[in-house]
Design an enzyme around this catalytic site. Sequence first.
Site, PDB file in Angstrom:
ATOM      1  N   GLU A   1       2.432   3.369 -12.108  1.00  0.00           N
ATOM      2  CA  GLU A   1       0.984   3.208 -12.174  1.00  0.00           C
ATOM      3  C   GLU A   1       0.315   4.561 -12.353  1.00  0.00           C
ATOM      4  O   GLU A   1       0.935   5.609 -12.193  1.00  0.00           O
ATOM      5  CB  GLU A   1       0.442   2.507 -10.927  1.00  0.00           C
ATOM      6  CG  GLU A   1       0.687   3.242  -9.626  1.00  0.00           C
ATOM      7  CD  GLU A   1       0.159   2.463  -8.433  1.00  0.00           C
ATOM      8  OE1 GLU A   1      -0.370   1.359  -8.604  1.00  0.00           O
ATOM      9  OE2 GLU A   1       0.261   2.979  -7.304  1.00  0.00           O
TER      10      GLU A   1
ATOM     11  N   GLY B   1      -5.343   8.993  -3.132  1.00  0.00           N
ATOM     12  CA  GLY B   1      -5.691   9.406  -1.778  1.00  0.00           C
ATOM     13  C   GLY B   1      -5.943  10.901  -1.717  1.00  0.00           C
ATOM     14  O   GLY B   1      -5.189  11.685  -2.305  1.00  0.00           O
TER      15      GLY B   1
ATOM     16  N   TYR C   1       1.204   5.062   5.252  1.00  0.00           N
ATOM     17  CA  TYR C   1       0.156   5.597   6.111  1.00  0.00           C
ATOM     18  C   TYR C   1       0.493   5.654   7.595  1.00  0.00           C
ATOM     19  O   TYR C   1      -0.200   6.326   8.356  1.00  0.00           O
ATOM     20  CB  TYR C   1      -1.124   4.776   5.935  1.00  0.00           C
ATOM     21  CG  TYR C   1      -1.626   4.754   4.511  1.00  0.00           C
ATOM     22  CD1 TYR C   1      -2.015   5.927   3.879  1.00  0.00           C
ATOM     23  CD2 TYR C   1      -1.712   3.572   3.797  1.00  0.00           C
ATOM     24  CE1 TYR C   1      -2.468   5.928   2.571  1.00  0.00           C
ATOM     25  CE2 TYR C   1      -2.169   3.551   2.484  1.00  0.00           C
ATOM     26  CZ  TYR C   1      -2.545   4.727   1.881  1.00  0.00           C
ATOM     27  OH  TYR C   1      -3.001   4.717   0.577  1.00  0.00           O
TER      28      TYR C   1
ATOM     29  N   ARG D   1      -2.998  10.888 -10.693  1.00  0.00           N
ATOM     30  CA  ARG D   1      -1.627  10.932 -10.175  1.00  0.00           C
ATOM     31  C   ARG D   1      -0.849   9.857 -10.921  1.00  0.00           C
ATOM     32  O   ARG D   1      -1.178   8.675 -10.845  1.00  0.00           O
ATOM     33  CB  ARG D   1      -1.592  10.654  -8.676  1.00  0.00           C
ATOM     34  CG  ARG D   1      -0.265  11.072  -8.014  1.00  0.00           C
ATOM     35  CD  ARG D   1      -0.137  10.550  -6.599  1.00  0.00           C
ATOM     36  NE  ARG D   1       0.124   9.122  -6.594  1.00  0.00           N
ATOM     37  CZ  ARG D   1      -0.384   8.259  -5.712  1.00  0.00           C
ATOM     38  NH1 ARG D   1      -1.207   8.676  -4.777  1.00  0.00           N
ATOM     39  NH2 ARG D   1      -0.092   6.978  -5.776  1.00  0.00           N
TER      40      ARG D   1
ATOM     41  N   ASP E   1       2.534   7.902 -11.456  1.00  0.00           N
ATOM     42  CA  ASP E   1       3.698   7.562 -10.644  1.00  0.00           C
ATOM     43  C   ASP E   1       4.789   6.919 -11.501  1.00  0.00           C
ATOM     44  O   ASP E   1       4.509   5.991 -12.283  1.00  0.00           O
ATOM     45  CB  ASP E   1       3.301   6.587  -9.536  1.00  0.00           C
ATOM     46  CG  ASP E   1       2.208   7.142  -8.626  1.00  0.00           C
ATOM     47  OD1 ASP E   1       1.962   8.364  -8.671  1.00  0.00           O
ATOM     48  OD2 ASP E   1       1.616   6.350  -7.869  1.00  0.00           O
TER      49      ASP E   1
ATOM     50  N   SER F   1      -2.556   1.068  -2.666  1.00  0.00           N
ATOM     51  CA  SER F   1      -2.043   1.273  -1.311  1.00  0.00           C
ATOM     52  C   SER F   1      -0.997   0.242  -0.918  1.00  0.00           C
ATOM     53  O   SER F   1      -0.734   0.040   0.266  1.00  0.00           O
ATOM     54  CB  SER F   1      -3.176   1.285  -0.269  1.00  0.00           C
ATOM     55  OG  SER F   1      -4.056   2.354  -0.502  1.00  0.00           O
TER      56      SER F   1
ATOM     57  N   GLU G   1      -9.269  -1.151   0.531  1.00  0.00           N
ATOM     58  CA  GLU G   1      -8.901   0.243   0.772  1.00  0.00           C
ATOM     59  C   GLU G   1     -10.056   1.050   1.365  1.00  0.00           C
ATOM     60  O   GLU G   1     -10.092   2.275   1.238  1.00  0.00           O
ATOM     61  CB  GLU G   1      -8.414   0.879  -0.525  1.00  0.00           C
ATOM     62  CG  GLU G   1      -7.146   0.246  -1.083  1.00  0.00           C
ATOM     63  CD  GLU G   1      -6.686   0.924  -2.354  1.00  0.00           C
ATOM     64  OE1 GLU G   1      -5.997   1.944  -2.254  1.00  0.00           O
ATOM     65  OE2 GLU G   1      -7.027   0.428  -3.442  1.00  0.00           O
TER      66      GLU G   1
ATOM     67  N   ASN H   1      -3.133   6.539 -11.018  1.00  0.00           N
ATOM     68  CA  ASN H   1      -4.238   6.538 -10.064  1.00  0.00           C
ATOM     69  C   ASN H   1      -5.293   7.545 -10.516  1.00  0.00           C
ATOM     70  O   ASN H   1      -5.032   8.750 -10.552  1.00  0.00           O
ATOM     71  CB  ASN H   1      -3.728   6.927  -8.670  1.00  0.00           C
ATOM     72  CG  ASN H   1      -2.802   5.888  -8.084  1.00  0.00           C
ATOM     73  OD1 ASN H   1      -3.234   4.988  -7.376  1.00  0.00           O
ATOM     74  ND2 ASN H   1      -1.511   6.007  -8.378  1.00  0.00           N
TER      75      ASN H   1
END
Length: 343
Positions: free
Chosen positions: A295, A301, A242, A281, A283, A166, A13, A297
């Site tokens: 998950e 990002g 992305y 974050r 999810d 990602s 990443e 994070n």
Amino acid sequence: MRVAVIHGGTSSEHDVSVASGEGVMDGLSRAGHEVVPVLVDRAGEWRTPAGAGRLVAVDTLLGCDVAVPALHGVFGEDGTVQGFLEVLGVPHVGSPVAASAACLDKQLTKLVAGSAGIPVAPGQLVVAHRALAATRSAVELDQLAADLVASGLAGPVFVKPVHGGSSIGVTRLPVLAPRELGAALVTALAAGGDSVLVEAEVSGPEVDVPVLELPDGEVRCGPSLLIRSDPDEPFFTETAKYESAATRFAVPAPLAPELTAHLERLAVAAYGALGCRGLARVDFLVGVDGPVLNEVNTFPGFTPASQFPRMWAAAGVAYPDLVDLLVRTAAESSVATPAGVHR
């Protein structure tokens, strides 16, 4: 404050981290902070305005008030750099060592969250030596596939690196068959992972909840985000995340108020159970039986267009103000927590 922004890294990443770091640096500059870029290149070399090398980087970091480890993946988001900063005594944005390590490890995340009563999808860990053996031996692969099917993972399933993000190295298998499983294991291992997680698919939309810790210690959720992934992609792939113009995000997520409140309670519970700090974050996949944790994070990002800043922008928090909050929370946390003591 004088703020070091560590970005890049050796994980798959790297490019995402460079983009996040550049966004954070610009936001901090606009918020009035003095920014010190610290780039970790793909080979692991640390580069600062004062020169290259780890010793130069140490001197640079020791001269900063706060560090932002804007890193994604292994050797950055997994607690390694966080531990390095904590040994140096440099306050840093985001979660401490244990939480960073647990959240980057999908299996550990499931175990901790599940023990806290947070729903998780059924899954099986395939440890490194067995995953490697199954890519080299048809007999081992057949046995692994049979064992997974016997455990209830007949398909659809996701085969993913235990460490990483990602959607790099992730494969969706409609049916768990040996040949397809073998190819998926190779893909997961090639992404830089070691062990592999095989997880049952939860059919339903993905909804992300942003959690932010304020300088006074209050933990708050922002508006949730509903992902409408590119329909031409098999799932929310790296391409869908992305590159695709067909992926859409809805902020706030168009959900019933009761479901939104439930997701926020689960997000804060996961944040606390895993020992997160600063931001996360969280999810979820919202299946027919309700939300399931996907998950967590610890440093998602972070370009202005990324999901986490976008969610807080919907709450009226501009990007420079958001990164300013992060560094002020880190600075306050270091004052409130004695050196060598981790919350």
